[in-house]
Design an enzyme around this catalytic site. Structure first.
Site, short mmCIF file in Angstrom:
data_model
loop_
_atom_site.label_atom_id
_atom_site.label_comp_id
_atom_site.label_asym_id
_atom_site.label_seq_id
_atom_site.Cartn_x
_atom_site.Cartn_y
_atom_site.Cartn_z
N ASP A 253 0.84 -1.21 0.17
CA ASP A 253 -0.03 -0.02 0.01
C ASP A 253 0.89 1.22 -0.11
OD1 ASP A 253 0.84 0.40 2.56
OD2 ASP A 253 -0.88 -0.17 3.60
N CYS B 42 4.18 1.54 2.35
CA CYS B 42 5.25 0.71 2.30
C CYS B 42 6.58 1.20 2.60
CB CYS B 42 5.07 -0.33 0.98
SG CYS B 42 5.71 0.57 -0.55
N HIS C 75 7.57 0.59 -4.48
CA HIS C 75 7.24 -0.36 -3.41
C HIS C 75 8.45 -0.89 -2.78
CE1 HIS C 75 5.09 -3.58 -1.43
NE2 HIS C 75 6.14 -4.55 -1.69
#
Length: 297
Positions: free
Chosen positions: A71, A74, A284
């Site tokens: 999400d 992160c 990410h």
């Protein structure tokens, strides 16, 4: 060809989010890093080949990987998890006597902070904002202190795993980190205006059209972290300065370039602890664990 690879990657991220959501795990159990690489990057596209080379390089230092829920928190999640996993003492930023009155202190100076968004809560009153952020900061200091006092590495890891399964506490900690980032940004902005020396990233932070001052930074960036956006690269510098940690990131898509291993900040203090993350795209972040024995020696 590249569009296909991107579509596959988006599908992987979506599945990752779904799996984490179902299992309520913020940080997955560790698995062999090259096994993870082979599972995720099977093709022969230039992107896949570069990723495999990148993972092979990381595997020279770390044996395993723990994937992080995908999400918009992160970067905060991966950094905080790593910092707590190796914590032996409170960071100096959490030790100051006026730490818990920081929200009240800043709100008395900067009226615009009342626009801070509290974990999906919109339109909160000034008093509520001050009190709730204070609770987040107290929780952050309490959890950091408790975990840092655990001597055994296995027990320390278990305590971190337990904390990151408690969604309510976990997201409160991220709000505390974001507020510390805002406080650091205000300090840097004021130092620059008063002719004091500031790190280069501070100029870049406030050179953006969307964050020319701390108020804009809060409205257009910090308020959106965890909701509609994650941390941009310049905000990784800000996070590092706020915690006084060096964040070392293996940027796999930059393999074979000078930016493959990037430090935030790039001129860290020698006494700052180091946490290490992995990213495939600067959006990410995952966590490398189990430093190889030869690296330790």
């Amino acid at each position: 060809m590249y569009r296909d690879a991107e579509e596959i990657e988006r599908e992987k991220i979506l599945l990752c989010k779904m799996n984490f959501s179902e299992n309520k795990l913020s940080v997955a159990p560790e698995m062999d890093i090259m096994e993870y690489c082979r599972k995720e990057w099977r093709g022969n596209t230039p992107v896949a080949k570069r990723m495999r080379k990148g993972y092979e390089a990381v595997a020279q230092k770390f044996a395993s990987i723990r994937t992080v829920r995908g999400d918009n928190y992160c970067a905060l999640r991966a950094t905080l998890f790593q910092a707590l996993s190796q914590a032996t003492q409170l960071p100096s930023c959490l030790q100051s006597e006026d730490f818990t009155v920081l929200p009240e202190k800043l709100l008395s100076k900067y009226d615009w902070i009342k626009e801070w968004q509290l974990k999906q809560k919109l339109g909160s009153k000034t008093g509520e904002i001050s009190d709730e952020i204070k609770e987040y900061l107290i929780l952050l200091r309490k959890k950091w202190k408790n975990i840092s006092e655990i001597k055994g590495p296995v027990e320390k890891q278990e305590a971190c795993d337990t904390l990151f399964k408690n969604e309510e506490e976990e997201y409160s900690l991220y709000e505390a980190l974001k507020f510390l980032m805002l406080n650091t940004a205000i300090e840097l902005y004021n130092d620059d205006k008063n002719g004091r020396r500031v790190p280069v990233f501070s100029w870049l932070l406030f050179a953006r059209d969307t964050s020319s001052n701390p108020c804009q930074l809060m409205r257009n960036h910090l308020n959106h972290i965890g909701h509609s956006g994650g941390l941009e690269q310049v905000e990784m510098f800000l996070l590092a300065y706020a915690l006084q940690y060096t964040i070392q990131v293996y940027r796999l898509y930059k393999y074979s370039t000078d930016e493959f291993i990037t430090l935030y900040p790039n001129d860290p203090q020698e006494d700052w602890p180091v946490v290490t993350l992995i990213t495939e795209d600067d959006r990410h972040y995952n966590i490398p664990v189990r430093m190889c024995q030869e690296t330790v020696l």
